[in-house]
Design a protein around this motif. Sequence first.
Motif, PDB file in Angstrom:
ATOM      1  N   LEU A   1       0.979  10.107  -4.421  1.00 34.35           N
ATOM      2  CA  LEU A   1       1.321  11.398  -4.013  1.00 34.35           C
ATOM      3  C   LEU A   1       2.598  12.141  -4.585  1.00 34.35           C
ATOM      4  CD1 LEU A   1       0.915  10.586  -0.084  1.00 34.35           C
ATOM      5  CD2 LEU A   1      -0.389  12.144  -1.377  1.00 34.35           C
ATOM      6  N   PHE A   2       3.633  11.452  -4.986  1.00 34.13           N
ATOM      7  CA  PHE A   2       4.483  12.012  -5.853  1.00 34.13           C
ATOM      8  C   PHE A   2       4.100  12.952  -6.958  1.00 34.13           C
ATOM      9  CE2 PHE A   2       7.909  12.235  -9.450  1.00 34.13           C
ATOM     10  CZ  PHE A   2       8.980  12.385  -8.621  1.00 34.13           C
ATOM     11  N   ASP A   3       3.533  12.238  -7.622  1.00 34.07           N
ATOM     12  CA  ASP A   3       2.539  12.901  -8.750  1.00 34.07           C
ATOM     13  C   ASP A   3       2.024  14.283  -8.502  1.00 34.07           C
ATOM     14  OD1 ASP A   3       3.616  10.822 -10.583  1.00 34.07           O
ATOM     15  OD2 ASP A   3       1.913   9.625 -10.289  1.00 34.07           O
TER      16      ASP A   3
ATOM     17  N   PHE B   1       3.171   7.314  -9.616  1.00 37.22           N
ATOM     18  CA  PHE B   1       2.235   6.385  -9.618  1.00 37.22           C
ATOM     19  C   PHE B   1       2.797   4.966 -10.263  1.00 37.22           C
ATOM     20  CE2 PHE B   1      -1.209   3.932 -11.795  1.00 37.22           C
ATOM     21  CZ  PHE B   1      -1.777   3.424 -10.689  1.00 37.22           C
ATOM     22  N   LEU B   2       3.407   5.143 -11.513  1.00 37.25           N
ATOM     23  CA  LEU B   2       3.726   3.782 -12.232  1.00 37.25           C
ATOM     24  C   LEU B   2       5.003   3.328 -11.481  1.00 37.25           C
ATOM     25  CD1 LEU B   2       3.218   4.877 -15.923  1.00 37.25           C
ATOM     26  CD2 LEU B   2       1.711   3.304 -14.312  1.00 37.25           C
ATOM     27  N   GLN B   3       5.942   4.109 -11.083  1.00 35.93           N
ATOM     28  CA  GLN B   3       7.121   3.559 -10.339  1.00 35.93           C
ATOM     29  C   GLN B   3       6.658   2.828  -9.078  1.00 35.93           C
ATOM     30  OE1 GLN B   3      10.278   3.083 -10.890  1.00 35.93           O
ATOM     31  NE2 GLN B   3      10.137   4.328 -12.880  1.00 35.93           N
ATOM     32  N   GLY B   4       5.571   3.253  -8.325  1.00 33.81           N
ATOM     33  CA  GLY B   4       4.978   2.922  -7.166  1.00 33.81           C
ATOM     34  C   GLY B   4       4.143   1.628  -7.611  1.00 33.81           C
ATOM     35  N   LEU B   5       3.804   1.607  -8.599  1.00 33.30           N
ATOM     36  CA  LEU B   5       2.891   0.206  -9.043  1.00 33.30           C
ATOM     37  C   LEU B   5       3.893  -0.957  -9.224  1.00 33.30           C
ATOM     38  CD1 LEU B   5       0.143  -1.165 -10.192  1.00 33.30           C
ATOM     39  CD2 LEU B   5       0.853  -0.394 -12.580  1.00 33.30           C
ATOM     40  N   ILE B   6       4.777  -0.476 -10.118  1.00 33.33           N
ATOM     41  CA  ILE B   6       6.012  -1.557 -10.510  1.00 33.33           C
ATOM     42  C   ILE B   6       6.868  -1.932  -9.023  1.00 33.33           C
ATOM     43  CG2 ILE B   6       8.019  -0.468 -11.096  1.00 33.33           C
ATOM     44  CD1 ILE B   6       6.449  -3.196 -13.153  1.00 33.33           C
ATOM     45  N   GLY B   7       7.101  -1.108  -8.420  1.00 34.09           N
ATOM     46  CA  GLY B   7       7.831  -1.390  -7.142  1.00 34.09           C
ATOM     47  C   GLY B   7       6.994  -2.088  -6.160  1.00 34.09           C
ATOM     48  N   SER B   8       5.572  -2.231  -6.144  1.00 30.24           N
ATOM     49  CA  SER B   8       4.659  -2.902  -5.232  1.00 30.24           C
ATOM     50  C   SER B   8       4.719  -4.167  -5.773  1.00 30.24           C
ATOM     51  CB  SER B   8       3.202  -2.561  -5.362  1.00 30.24           C
ATOM     52  OG  SER B   8       2.669  -2.735  -6.479  1.00 30.24           O
ATOM     53  N   GLY B   9       5.300  -4.769  -6.872  1.00 32.02           N
ATOM     54  CA  GLY B   9       5.565  -6.140  -7.033  1.00 32.02           C
ATOM     55  C   GLY B   9       6.547  -6.929  -6.054  1.00 32.02           C
ATOM     56  N   GLY B  10       7.449  -6.107  -5.825  1.00 35.87           N
ATOM     57  CA  GLY B  10       8.493  -6.704  -4.735  1.00 35.87           C
ATOM     58  C   GLY B  10       7.730  -7.157  -3.551  1.00 35.87           C
TER      59      GLY B  10
ATOM     60  N   PHE C   1       6.720   4.484   1.298  1.00 31.52           N
ATOM     61  CA  PHE C   1       6.577   6.011   0.777  1.00 31.52           C
ATOM     62  C   PHE C   1       8.021   6.435  -0.203  1.00 31.52           C
ATOM     63  CE2 PHE C   1       2.933   8.669   2.151  1.00 31.52           C
ATOM     64  CZ  PHE C   1       2.160   7.294   2.442  1.00 31.52           C
ATOM     65  N   VAL C   2       8.962   5.977   0.513  1.00 33.87           N
ATOM     66  CA  VAL C   2      10.299   6.560   0.004  1.00 33.87           C
ATOM     67  C   VAL C   2      10.712   5.911  -1.404  1.00 33.87           C
ATOM     68  CG1 VAL C   2      12.745   6.552   0.534  1.00 33.87           C
ATOM     69  CG2 VAL C   2      11.178   6.886   2.423  1.00 33.87           C
ATOM     70  N   PHE C   3      10.614   4.634  -1.603  1.00 33.62           N
ATOM     71  CA  PHE C   3      11.126   3.879  -2.803  1.00 33.62           C
ATOM     72  C   PHE C   3      10.562   4.755  -3.962  1.00 33.62           C
ATOM     73  CE2 PHE C   3      11.957   1.092   0.795  1.00 33.62           C
ATOM     74  CZ  PHE C   3      13.269   0.926   0.770  1.00 33.62           C
ATOM     75  N   PRO C   4       9.035   4.622  -4.466  1.00 32.42           N
ATOM     76  CA  PRO C   4       8.775   5.178  -5.758  1.00 32.42           C
ATOM     77  C   PRO C   4       9.248   6.765  -5.763  1.00 32.42           C
ATOM     78  CG  PRO C   4       7.158   4.773  -4.088  1.00 32.42           C
ATOM     79  CD  PRO C   4       8.083   4.249  -3.589  1.00 32.42           C
ATOM     80  N   ALA C   5       9.252   7.438  -4.748  1.00 34.63           N
ATOM     81  CA  ALA C   5       9.733   9.016  -4.919  1.00 34.63           C
ATOM     82  C   ALA C   5      11.027   9.051  -5.475  1.00 34.63           C
ATOM     83  CB  ALA C   5       9.433   9.481  -3.458  1.00 34.63           C
ATOM     84  N   ILE C   6      11.933   7.923  -4.735  1.00 37.17           N
ATOM     85  CA  ILE C   6      13.382   8.325  -5.081  1.00 37.17           C
ATOM     86  C   ILE C   6      13.547   7.816  -6.542  1.00 37.17           C
ATOM     87  CG2 ILE C   6      15.470   7.083  -4.623  1.00 37.17           C
ATOM     88  CD1 ILE C   6      15.162   7.284  -1.757  1.00 37.17           C
TER      89      ILE C   6
ATOM     90  N   ALA D   1       0.772  -1.232  -0.074  1.00 39.66           N
ATOM     91  CA  ALA D   1      -0.180   0.141  -0.005  1.00 39.66           C
ATOM     92  C   ALA D   1       1.045   1.268   0.006  1.00 39.66           C
ATOM     93  CB  ALA D   1      -1.016   0.053   1.135  1.00 39.66           C
ATOM     94  N   GLY D   2       1.927   1.182   0.576  1.00 41.47           N
ATOM     95  CA  GLY D   2       2.931   2.476   0.828  1.00 41.47           C
ATOM     96  C   GLY D   2       3.375   2.700  -0.474  1.00 41.47           C
ATOM     97  N   TYR D   3       4.150   1.790  -1.224  1.00 39.63           N
ATOM     98  CA  TYR D   3       4.520   2.106  -2.822  1.00 39.63           C
ATOM     99  C   TYR D   3       3.354   2.656  -3.338  1.00 39.63           C
ATOM    100  CZ  TYR D   3       8.764  -0.852  -2.734  1.00 39.63           C
ATOM    101  OH  TYR D   3      10.364  -1.209  -2.572  1.00 39.63           O
ATOM    102  N   LEU D   4       2.164   2.142  -3.437  1.00 38.07           N
ATOM    103  CA  LEU D   4       1.061   2.671  -4.428  1.00 38.07           C
ATOM    104  C   LEU D   4       0.811   3.980  -4.011  1.00 38.07           C
ATOM    105  CD1 LEU D   4      -1.002  -0.379  -4.578  1.00 38.07           C
ATOM    106  CD2 LEU D   4       0.314   0.414  -6.315  1.00 38.07           C
TER     107      LEU D   4
END
Length: 412
Positions: free
Chosen positions: A75-77, A356-365, A121-126, A67-70
């Motif tokens: 929020l980054f966008d 959003f898309l970085q968060g989506l792909i990162g949530s696969g982890g 929250f941090v990973f997709p933002a970075i 949920a945090g990744y998404l």
Amino acid sequence: MTLIHRLRRSMADYPPMLWLLAVGCFLNVGGLSFLWPLNSIYIHEELGKPLTVAGLVLLLHSAGATAGYLAGGSLFDRVGARPVLLTGLLTASLVIALPGLIDSWPLYVAVMFLFGLSASFVFPAINALAAKVWPEGGRRAFNFLYVANNLGVAVGTAIGGLVAQVSFDLAFLSASLTLFLFAVFAFFKIRDPEPSVTAPAQPVAEAQAAAPETSATFERPLTPEFKIPWLPINALFIGFLILWIAYVQWQSSIAVYMQSQGTSLSAYSLLWTINGVLIFCGQPLIAWLVRVFRSPSSQMFLGTGLFLIAFLLILLSNSYSVFIAGMIVLTLGEMLLWPCIPAAVSQLSPPSRLGFLQGLIGSGGPVGRMLGPLIGGLLYDHFPFSTLVLFIIGLMLIPLICFAVYMRTART
């Protein structure tokens, strides 16, 4: 003087903000690594709960991370990197300090979920910010952060183990302090780029030609602002998730199997030491492979093939030397895949949906880390170990199909 000249040249190869993000990655993952190897031990030995319960708590932690990744990516966008980083880091720092101050089982369960949510929250933002500040860098930007992350893991796990020997409470408070330091660093140093920086200063093909030694040739230019290419994005997500289901077996079912065969815990830990050393020392080899296999799809196929070979090796023999060989091959595959997939997503993303898309792909982890131990445990408990390995080998067909779909549809 030659060494200093090389260091200056290396620093000049990457934008200053990317160096700052790498420092942030080191602090962030270093702080997280104080805890992740110790959670099960803490739950079982300090809190007196069975390992099954520990597994459920870690499952809850991974659900929060998903949920945090998404949420972090979305929020980054809307608000940019800096507010997302500060919100996630300050919340995570506060939350993880609580078990160091209060001994409570219900509190710890809640903390694990909230910590997974806020820290992620941090990973997709970075990742999204890296793509914005250096869009022409391709996988080089993500590989740079990947190496910084692994340096944080190496240092964090080493220090975290020493601190936990003194006190688990001190380990929680140390992780909290490290995340707070990253928040302070982000407040003073991390800035969102000006709007003009969010688009490449030159065409992707020209930028890649300017740095051919490590850049990859992506199948398409940046996606128009109004369109998300869902088919290749979803193909990358599914492929990434399945690869994590396979990868996490080396931390779960394969670890249990090796110990059942008489391998000591220290000998098993050596495999992950090899993993970390190879990630740093093997960068010249990866740079050469990227020059040979220039397109992201070919790198994904090669990386998946290396995952497949790693499992084939342990299917043929259960000797310790074969497990070492399998870890070396697996690590080479990881070094190709983990930076390549988010880099490919960044090239497919409309600028307004990059986070959003970085968060989506990162949530696969985290989803893969949730499903992997569950699937592996069920197969390990009810079938011979060879059945588990054969299942994972068969599962590798799915990423290969997904990356073929990406290769075909990302051109359109």
